[in-house]
Structures are given as C-alpha cells and as structure tokens.
Write a protein that holds these residues in place. Structure first.
Motif, PDB file in Angstrom:
ATOM      1  N   TRP A  40      33.506  -4.632  14.887  1.00  0.00           N
ATOM      2  CA  TRP A  40      33.044  -3.646  15.856  1.00  0.00           C
ATOM      3  C   TRP A  40      34.167  -2.711  16.291  1.00  0.00           C
ATOM      4  N   GLU A  41      35.391  -3.198  16.372  1.00  0.00           N
ATOM      5  CA  GLU A  41      36.512  -2.324  16.724  1.00  0.00           C
ATOM      6  C   GLU A  41      36.756  -1.294  15.614  1.00  0.00           C
ATOM      7  N   LEU A  42      36.700  -1.729  14.371  1.00  0.00           N
ATOM      8  CA  LEU A  42      36.893  -0.786  13.265  1.00  0.00           C
ATOM      9  C   LEU A  42      35.764   0.230  13.198  1.00  0.00           C
ATOM     10  N   LYS A  43      34.543  -0.194  13.463  1.00  0.00           N
ATOM     11  CA  LYS A  43      33.416   0.745  13.476  1.00  0.00           C
ATOM     12  C   LYS A  43      33.519   1.705  14.659  1.00  0.00           C
ATOM     13  N   ALA A  44      34.054   1.247  15.775  1.00  0.00           N
ATOM     14  CA  ALA A  44      34.195   2.104  16.952  1.00  0.00           C
ATOM     15  C   ALA A  44      35.156   3.251  16.699  1.00  0.00           C
ATOM     16  N   LEU A  53      30.254   0.180  20.881  1.00  0.00           N
ATOM     17  CA  LEU A  53      30.893  -0.731  19.924  1.00  0.00           C
ATOM     18  C   LEU A  53      32.169  -1.337  20.500  1.00  0.00           C
ATOM     19  N   ARG A  54      32.899  -0.584  21.286  1.00  0.00           N
ATOM     20  CA  ARG A  54      34.128  -1.108  21.894  1.00  0.00           C
ATOM     21  C   ARG A  54      33.797  -2.226  22.878  1.00  0.00           C
ATOM     22  N   VAL A  55      32.756  -2.054  23.679  1.00  0.00           N
ATOM     23  CA  VAL A  55      32.345  -3.103  24.622  1.00  0.00           C
ATOM     24  C   VAL A  55      31.902  -4.351  23.867  1.00  0.00           C
ATOM     25  N   LEU A  56      31.141  -4.171  22.793  1.00  0.00           N
ATOM     26  CA  LEU A  56      30.737  -5.320  21.976  1.00  0.00           C
ATOM     27  C   LEU A  56      31.954  -6.032  21.388  1.00  0.00           C
ATOM     28  N   ALA A  57      32.927  -5.254  20.928  1.00  0.00           N
ATOM     29  CA  ALA A  57      34.148  -5.841  20.360  1.00  0.00           C
ATOM     30  C   ALA A  57      34.912  -6.634  21.418  1.00  0.00           C
ATOM     31  N   LEU A  58      35.004  -6.095  22.617  1.00  0.00           N
ATOM     32  CA  LEU A  58      35.709  -6.799  23.690  1.00  0.00           C
ATOM     33  C   LEU A  58      34.991  -8.078  24.094  1.00  0.00           C
ATOM     34  N   LEU A  59      33.671  -8.029  24.153  1.00  0.00           N
ATOM     35  CA  LEU A  59      32.900  -9.238  24.460  1.00  0.00           C
ATOM     36  C   LEU A  59      33.073 -10.295  23.370  1.00  0.00           C
ATOM     37  N   ALA A  60      33.044  -9.858  22.116  1.00  0.00           N
ATOM     38  CA  ALA A  60      33.223 -10.801  21.010  1.00  0.00           C
ATOM     39  C   ALA A  60      34.625 -11.405  21.044  1.00  0.00           C
ATOM     40  N   TYR A  61      35.629 -10.599  21.370  1.00  0.00           N
ATOM     41  CA  TYR A  61      36.996 -11.114  21.467  1.00  0.00           C
ATOM     42  C   TYR A  61      37.106 -12.153  22.591  1.00  0.00           C
ATOM     43  N   GLY A  62      36.483 -11.862  23.729  1.00  0.00           N
ATOM     44  CA  GLY A  62      36.474 -12.832  24.823  1.00  0.00           C
ATOM     45  C   GLY A  62      35.794 -14.131  24.421  1.00  0.00           C
TER      46      GLY A  62
END
Length: 124
Positions: A40-44, A53-62
């Motif tokens: 998601w970070e790369l897609k963002a 996508l950045r919020v999804l990436a941060l949630l997934a990282y958490g």
C-alpha cells in the motif's frame, strides 16, 4: 516471477514452525501485515488516492508490530526503499517516513513499559 517465488516458498520447510505450531502463527500474521504495508505504501506513491492508501499502509504496519516483534523489520524495507528507489532530496524522502517512525516509537515504548518482548525469556 512472483509465482516462482511463491512456489519456492511453499516448497521450503523452514517456515513449517510458523504454520504448524499454534503459537508461532503470529509470525505469519506479521509478515502478511508487513507485506500489505509495503504494497500500500508503494501504491500510494504513484496513486491519486494517496492518503487512503497511506492510512491503510500505516494501519497494516501497526498490525504487523502488534502481531510480532519482527514486524518492525518492515521499517527496514521502507527505509531502504526511500534511500535507494525514490527521487528527490534525501530530507524529503526520509521525512515521508515520519508516521512509521512515530508508530514504531509508540509501540517500542509501550512494549517496554508493559514488560513485553523476548528479553529475559531464556530462549535467547
């Protein structure tokens, strides 16, 4: 190429402990959430839906950090991507990673304050 990598992973027995042992399945969760965060970070970076996508990436990282300690290794991949693959000034590239750094610091401090982690387990 991705299919070949998946085949090699499936044929390799080194991950059998994570899948077969009930208390080792957190490593599979951490890897899954870490890969989702990277994806998601790369897609963002190249998408018009950057913030979603950045919020999804941060949630997934958490979630990766909450699944297992080695979820923190996702940060190394994010850092190496920012250092080698992104364009622009170094300060700007690293500045884009501050939310991940903040999540990591909060996780690390909370984990230490609650006495969690692998320290003093006798396993290491």
């Amino acid at each position: 190429m991705f299919g070949l990598a998946a085949l090699f992973y499936a044929a390799n027995g080194n991950h059998a402990m994570s899948v077969g042992w009930i208390s080792g399945r957190n490593t599979v969760l951490a890897a899954t959430f870490g890969l989702l965060a990277l994806l998601w970070e790369l897609k963002a970076i190249e998408s018009s839906r950057r913030w979603t996508l950045r919020v999804l990436a941060l949630l997934a990282y958490g979630c990766a950090l909450l699944s297992a300690e080695f979820g923190a290794s996702t940060a190394a991949y994010l850092l190496s991507h920012a250092l080698t693959m992104r364009h622009g000034r170094l300060f700007h590239r690293l500045g884009q990673l501050w939310p991940y750094a903040a999540i990591t610091v909060v996780w690390y401090v909370t984990r230490g304050a609650l006495g969690y982690g692998a320290e003093h387990s006798g396993f290491y």
